[in-house]
Design a protein around this motif. Structure first.
Motif, PDB file in Angstrom:
ATOM      1  N   THR A 181       0.612  -1.038   0.061  1.00  0.00           N
ATOM      2  CA  THR A 181       0.114  -0.128   0.031  1.00  0.00           C
ATOM      3  C   THR A 181       0.810   1.227   0.027  1.00  0.00           C
ATOM      4  O   THR A 181       0.599   2.274  -0.759  1.00  0.00           O
ATOM      5  CB  THR A 181      -1.001  -0.056   1.137  1.00  0.00           C
ATOM      6  N   VAL A 182       1.913   1.405   0.763  1.00  0.00           N
ATOM      7  CA  VAL A 182       2.741   2.302   0.870  1.00  0.00           C
ATOM      8  C   VAL A 182       3.565   2.687  -0.603  1.00  0.00           C
ATOM      9  O   VAL A 182       3.571   3.746  -1.094  1.00  0.00           O
ATOM     10  CB  VAL A 182       3.923   2.135   2.045  1.00  0.00           C
ATOM     11  N   ALA A 183       3.960   1.217  -0.935  1.00  0.00           N
ATOM     12  CA  ALA A 183       4.433   1.631  -2.437  1.00  0.00           C
ATOM     13  C   ALA A 183       3.571   2.026  -3.489  1.00  0.00           C
ATOM     14  O   ALA A 183       3.789   2.948  -4.377  1.00  0.00           O
ATOM     15  CB  ALA A 183       4.967   0.143  -2.796  1.00  0.00           C
ATOM     16  N   ALA A 184       2.271   1.608  -3.440  1.00  0.00           N
ATOM     17  CA  ALA A 184       1.161   2.289  -4.407  1.00  0.00           C
ATOM     18  C   ALA A 184       1.101   3.530  -4.255  1.00  0.00           C
ATOM     19  O   ALA A 184       0.962   4.574  -5.145  1.00  0.00           O
ATOM     20  CB  ALA A 184       0.155   1.330  -4.186  1.00  0.00           C
ATOM     21  N   VAL A 185       0.978   4.101  -2.959  1.00  0.00           N
ATOM     22  CA  VAL A 185       0.777   5.544  -2.790  1.00  0.00           C
ATOM     23  C   VAL A 185       2.081   6.289  -3.193  1.00  0.00           C
ATOM     24  O   VAL A 185       1.684   7.298  -3.669  1.00  0.00           O
ATOM     25  CB  VAL A 185       0.404   5.766  -1.046  1.00  0.00           C
ATOM     26  N   LEU A 186       3.267   5.869  -2.684  1.00  0.00           N
ATOM     27  CA  LEU A 186       4.295   6.644  -3.270  1.00  0.00           C
ATOM     28  C   LEU A 186       4.539   6.531  -4.599  1.00  0.00           C
ATOM     29  O   LEU A 186       5.039   7.650  -5.200  1.00  0.00           O
ATOM     30  CB  LEU A 186       5.376   5.992  -2.569  1.00  0.00           C
ATOM     31  N   ALA A 187       4.134   5.479  -5.338  1.00  0.00           N
ATOM     32  CA  ALA A 187       4.110   5.586  -6.745  1.00  0.00           C
ATOM     33  C   ALA A 187       3.227   6.692  -7.297  1.00  0.00           C
ATOM     34  O   ALA A 187       3.546   7.557  -8.419  1.00  0.00           O
ATOM     35  CB  ALA A 187       3.843   4.331  -7.418  1.00  0.00           C
ATOM     36  N   GLY A 188       2.004   6.805  -6.800  1.00  0.00           N
ATOM     37  CA  GLY A 188       1.156   8.031  -7.363  1.00  0.00           C
ATOM     38  C   GLY A 188       1.549   9.162  -6.989  1.00  0.00           C
ATOM     39  O   GLY A 188       1.463  10.073  -7.804  1.00  0.00           O
ATOM     40  N   LYS A 189       2.136   9.340  -5.804  1.00  0.00           N
ATOM     41  CA  LYS A 189       2.675  10.386  -5.598  1.00  0.00           C
ATOM     42  C   LYS A 189       3.971  11.101  -6.474  1.00  0.00           C
ATOM     43  O   LYS A 189       4.006  12.196  -7.014  1.00  0.00           O
ATOM     44  CB  LYS A 189       3.233  10.706  -4.060  1.00  0.00           C
ATOM     45  N   GLN A 190       4.773  10.023  -6.621  1.00  0.00           N
ATOM     46  CA  GLN A 190       5.794  10.476  -7.433  1.00  0.00           C
ATOM     47  C   GLN A 190       5.281  10.749  -8.955  1.00  0.00           C
ATOM     48  O   GLN A 190       6.070  11.361  -9.732  1.00  0.00           O
ATOM     49  CB  GLN A 190       6.966   9.222  -7.657  1.00  0.00           C
ATOM     50  N   ALA A 191       4.313  10.283  -9.402  1.00  0.00           N
ATOM     51  CA  ALA A 191       3.885  10.183 -10.773  1.00  0.00           C
ATOM     52  C   ALA A 191       3.306  11.677 -11.034  1.00  0.00           C
ATOM     53  O   ALA A 191       3.523  12.078 -12.113  1.00  0.00           O
ATOM     54  CB  ALA A 191       2.696   9.328 -11.250  1.00  0.00           C
ATOM     55  N   ILE A 192       2.899  12.383  -9.704  1.00  0.00           N
ATOM     56  CA  ILE A 192       2.363  13.753 -10.063  1.00  0.00           C
ATOM     57  C   ILE A 192       3.315  14.885  -9.495  1.00  0.00           C
ATOM     58  O   ILE A 192       2.894  15.958  -9.669  1.00  0.00           O
ATOM     59  CB  ILE A 192       0.697  13.865  -9.555  1.00  0.00           C
ATOM     60  N   HIS A 193       4.419  14.575  -8.882  1.00  0.00           N
ATOM     61  CA  HIS A 193       5.115  15.443  -8.240  1.00  0.00           C
ATOM     62  C   HIS A 193       5.935  16.180  -8.868  1.00  0.00           C
ATOM     63  O   HIS A 193       5.715  17.454  -8.682  1.00  0.00           O
ATOM     64  CB  HIS A 193       6.158  14.627  -7.298  1.00  0.00           C
ATOM     65  N   ASP A 194       6.578  15.925  -9.852  1.00  0.00           N
ATOM     66  CA  ASP A 194       7.475  16.677 -10.872  1.00  0.00           C
ATOM     67  C   ASP A 194       6.706  16.808 -12.305  1.00  0.00           C
ATOM     68  O   ASP A 194       7.355  17.114 -13.263  1.00  0.00           O
ATOM     69  CB  ASP A 194       8.618  15.893 -11.250  1.00  0.00           C
ATOM     70  N   GLY A 195       5.374  16.904 -11.989  1.00  0.00           N
ATOM     71  CA  GLY A 195       4.643  17.269 -13.478  1.00  0.00           C
ATOM     72  C   GLY A 195       4.100  15.780 -14.051  1.00  0.00           C
ATOM     73  O   GLY A 195       4.809  14.888 -13.850  1.00  0.00           O
ATOM     74  N   VAL A 196       3.161  16.153 -14.329  1.00  0.00           N
ATOM     75  CA  VAL A 196       2.174  14.873 -15.017  1.00  0.00           C
ATOM     76  C   VAL A 196       2.571  14.368 -16.562  1.00  0.00           C
ATOM     77  O   VAL A 196       2.901  15.360 -17.172  1.00  0.00           O
ATOM     78  CB  VAL A 196       0.768  15.114 -14.966  1.00  0.00           C
ATOM     79  N   SER A 197       3.085  13.040 -16.424  1.00  0.00           N
ATOM     80  CA  SER A 197       3.537  12.645 -17.869  1.00  0.00           C
ATOM     81  C   SER A 197       2.482  11.266 -18.041  1.00  0.00           C
ATOM     82  O   SER A 197       2.298  10.942 -17.123  1.00  0.00           O
ATOM     83  CB  SER A 197       5.064  12.216 -17.702  1.00  0.00           C
TER      84      SER A 197
END
Length: 107
Positions: free
Chosen positions: A31-47
């Motif tokens: 769960t933590v890994a999935a949340v961090l993946a989502g956070k990383q995906a939108i952190h530096d701009g959405v690609s």
């Protein structure tokens, strides 16, 4: 000399409880890994790659939660059954997929 214990005579003791707790810890870390993946995906701009990887990791997370929930429920029985080959394969595939999506999100 005594006869060897059969599977029906075996006392599982606290082993099923320890295994159930291990599955719960594993689902928490997924769960933590999935949340961090989502956070990383939108952190530096959405690609597009980041969003696809985050969505796929969310789907893999749901699959892993389903496998883990089924296993946790089966460990509640007095004589729990062994993990099926299908369940073990699905858990392994989910873990490998998490690793791949993690790499895609970071890049």
């Amino acid at each position: 000399m005594t006869a060897p214990a059969t599977a029906a005579d075996r006392d599982p003791g606290l082993q099923p409880e320890r295994t159930r707790l291990a599955w719960r810890r594993t689902t928490l870390s997924c769960t933590v890994a999935a949340v961090l993946a989502g956070k990383q995906a939108i952190h530096d701009g959405v690609s597009a790659t980041g969003v696809v990887a985050a969505c796929l990791s969310a789907l893999v997370w749901i699959g892993f939660i389903a496998v883990a929930h089924r296993r946790i429920q089966s460990l509640g029985a007095a004589r729990p059954l062994a993990l099926s080959h299908r369940g073990a394969l699905l858990a392994a595939v989910c873990t490998i997929a998490f690793a791949g999506f993690g790499v895609a999100v970071v890049l």
